[in-house]
Design a protein around this motif. Structure first.
Motif, PDB file in Angstrom:
ATOM      1  N   THR A  18       5.070   3.511  -1.974  1.00 45.74           N
ATOM      2  CA  THR A  18       5.169   2.051  -1.947  1.00 45.74           C
ATOM      3  C   THR A  18       4.504   1.470  -3.178  1.00 45.74           C
ATOM      4  O   THR A  18       3.469   1.962  -3.630  1.00 45.74           O
TER       5      THR A  18
ATOM      6  N   SER B 157      -1.050  -7.997  -3.300  1.00 46.57           N
ATOM      7  CA  SER B 157      -1.473  -6.732  -2.686  1.00 46.57           C
ATOM      8  C   SER B 157      -0.520  -6.251  -1.589  1.00 46.57           C
ATOM      9  O   SER B 157      -0.707  -5.160  -1.057  1.00 46.57           O
ATOM     10  N   ARG B 158       0.499  -7.023  -1.309  1.00 41.90           N
ATOM     11  CA  ARG B 158       1.439  -6.633  -0.255  1.00 41.90           C
ATOM     12  C   ARG B 158       2.539  -5.729  -0.815  1.00 41.90           C
ATOM     13  O   ARG B 158       2.875  -5.783  -2.000  1.00 41.90           O
ATOM     14  N   PRO B 159       3.136  -4.898   0.022  1.00 37.47           N
ATOM     15  CA  PRO B 159       4.217  -4.012  -0.434  1.00 37.47           C
ATOM     16  C   PRO B 159       5.430  -4.791  -0.929  1.00 37.47           C
ATOM     17  O   PRO B 159       5.854  -5.752  -0.288  1.00 37.47           O
TER      18      PRO B 159
ATOM     19  N   THR C 180       3.076  -2.251  -4.692  1.00 38.40           N
ATOM     20  CA  THR C 180       2.753  -3.627  -4.343  1.00 38.40           C
ATOM     21  C   THR C 180       3.415  -4.569  -5.347  1.00 38.40           C
ATOM     22  O   THR C 180       3.887  -4.139  -6.409  1.00 38.40           O
ATOM     23  N   TYR C 181       3.390  -5.848  -5.022  1.00 33.51           N
ATOM     24  CA  TYR C 181       3.930  -6.829  -5.972  1.00 33.51           C
ATOM     25  C   TYR C 181       3.156  -6.795  -7.282  1.00 33.51           C
ATOM     26  O   TYR C 181       3.745  -6.913  -8.358  1.00 33.51           O
TER      27      TYR C 181
END
Length: 84
Positions: A55, A41-43, A57-58
């Motif tokens: 952006t 869930s991170r950019p 996410t992964y």
């Protein structure tokens, strides 16, 4: 899809064979998958759109990579083929 690009993606057993490099025997594919699992869930990427940024996410990037691989496989590209 036994002969597809997915079949060419390294398995953990395959990664445990061969010479160790600076990252051990982990392949780029394995490192990416581990990152997606840990930080989905991170950019992952940002790019300029107009005056702002978009952006991904992964997890979103992982989906796009898999869709791209499926598309190449549907076009007949197989493991070991070269794109020019």
């Amino acid at each position: 899809m036994a002969n597809s690009l997915f079949a060419a993606l390294p398995t953990e057993a395959a990664e445990n064979r061969g010479a160790k490099g600076p990252f051990g025997t982990r392949t780029l594919v394995r490192m990416f998958r581990d990152t997606v699992a840990a930080h989905g869930s991170r950019p992952a990427l940002s790019h300029r759109v107009g005056k702002g940024y978009a952006t991904r996410t992964y997890a979103e990037l992982d989906q796009e990579v898999r869709q791209f691989a499926r598309g190449l496989a549907l076009l007949g590209l197989r493991a070991g083929d070269r794109l020019g």
